[in-house]
Design an enzyme around this catalytic site. Sequence first.
Site, mmCIF file in Angstrom:
data_model
loop_
_atom_site.group_PDB
_atom_site.id
_atom_site.type_symbol
_atom_site.label_atom_id
_atom_site.label_comp_id
_atom_site.label_asym_id
_atom_site.label_seq_id
_atom_site.Cartn_x
_atom_site.Cartn_y
_atom_site.Cartn_z
ATOM 1 N N GLY A 70 0.826 -1.198 0.000
ATOM 2 C CA GLY A 70 0.000 0.000 0.000
ATOM 3 C C GLY A 70 0.863 1.252 0.000
ATOM 4 N N GLY A 119 0.457 -5.133 0.734
ATOM 5 C CA GLY A 119 -0.756 -5.112 -0.075
ATOM 6 C C GLY A 119 -0.662 -5.944 -1.332
ATOM 7 C CD GLU A 142 2.528 -5.748 6.466
ATOM 8 O OE1 GLU A 142 1.975 -5.672 5.358
ATOM 9 O OE2 GLU A 142 3.195 -6.754 6.823
ATOM 10 C CG ASP A 150 -2.889 -4.870 6.349
ATOM 11 O OD1 ASP A 150 -1.761 -5.112 5.866
ATOM 12 O OD2 ASP A 150 -3.549 -3.864 6.015
#
Length: 353
Positions: A70, A119, A142, A150
Amino acid sequence: MTDSHAASRVLVRTEGALGRLTLNRPEAINALDVEMIQALTAALNAWRDDTDVQIVLLDGAGGRGMCAGGDVRALHAQIVAGQAEQTAEFFRAEYALNAMIAEYPKPVVAFADGITMGGGIGLAGHAAIRIVTERSQLAMPETRIGFTPDVGGTWLLGRAPGRLGEYFGLTGAVMNGADAVYLGFADHYVPSERLEALSEALAFRADPTGPSEIVLLFDETPEPSQLPASREWIDEAFSAPTVSEIIERLQAQGTTDAAATADLLEGLAPTGLTVTLDAVREARDLPGLRAALEGEYRRVMWFVNEHPDLVEGIRAQIVDKDRNPKWDPPTLAELTPDAGAPARAYVPQPALF
């Protein structure tokens, strides 16, 4: 951003029986913004009942990678500006897309060639047919920015052999193509020079052979992953109940690899590590991807709204690049008991699904 600009960042076209989706932001290794997520979602919705599209192929432009993750620089700017609602909108759209890919009624084939992280794993990792190459570098990094995996990453990590899910989730270590197949993040290894021929075969093969059978014609056996040889020390250390005890076990092993891993963990955000360990272990016992995404959404929005480490981690690694984050708290010893509980119990509004 104009519609045409957003569209240019995702190339949508059909070739024979193939619907092709190419992330087209190569200057950022195809990092995802909300408009790109919306464009991918719109294309998949349009093709759902289109009888001319039998298979969907997802890849990235530019040669460096499918998707670096992301757009965390934009995420940092949103949070600092107090735009948590926009941040929540981004994550809801992204996770809905992750679930759509996993549940899509037509086979989705993903080329996780080059860098595919964060992502990017959310796109490629839940496809029906996941292909890696000799150039693949996959990771859920992350914790390096004080955050937690995530995009369904905890679902994949929780199903990796032994305690490798805890290892890769906490350290953010990079897997090569062979590692990704071994860990369950990918299904097939195809040399990068054969990807174009594979996409043509998927698009124009005349007989009714399914995509999996077509991929097998291009699949090769990579050099074996080194992970099985590391399972003993990783499983022994990363089965410990807390991050502090994992580090203690690593230090007690007295090997170079274990000591380096302990040193790495001691430099990462104590809160992010603790929340991540809790999330991977929770996901291991969940019934499906959507439940894992809901658990991730709770934790992610807790970081966005309640804890400073995410903003500080992005600042230190990506914005200012001083590589000197000030974590809160700075050490594992200063964490409260069950420090993962507030993130685990957080109730974000609106709900994810």
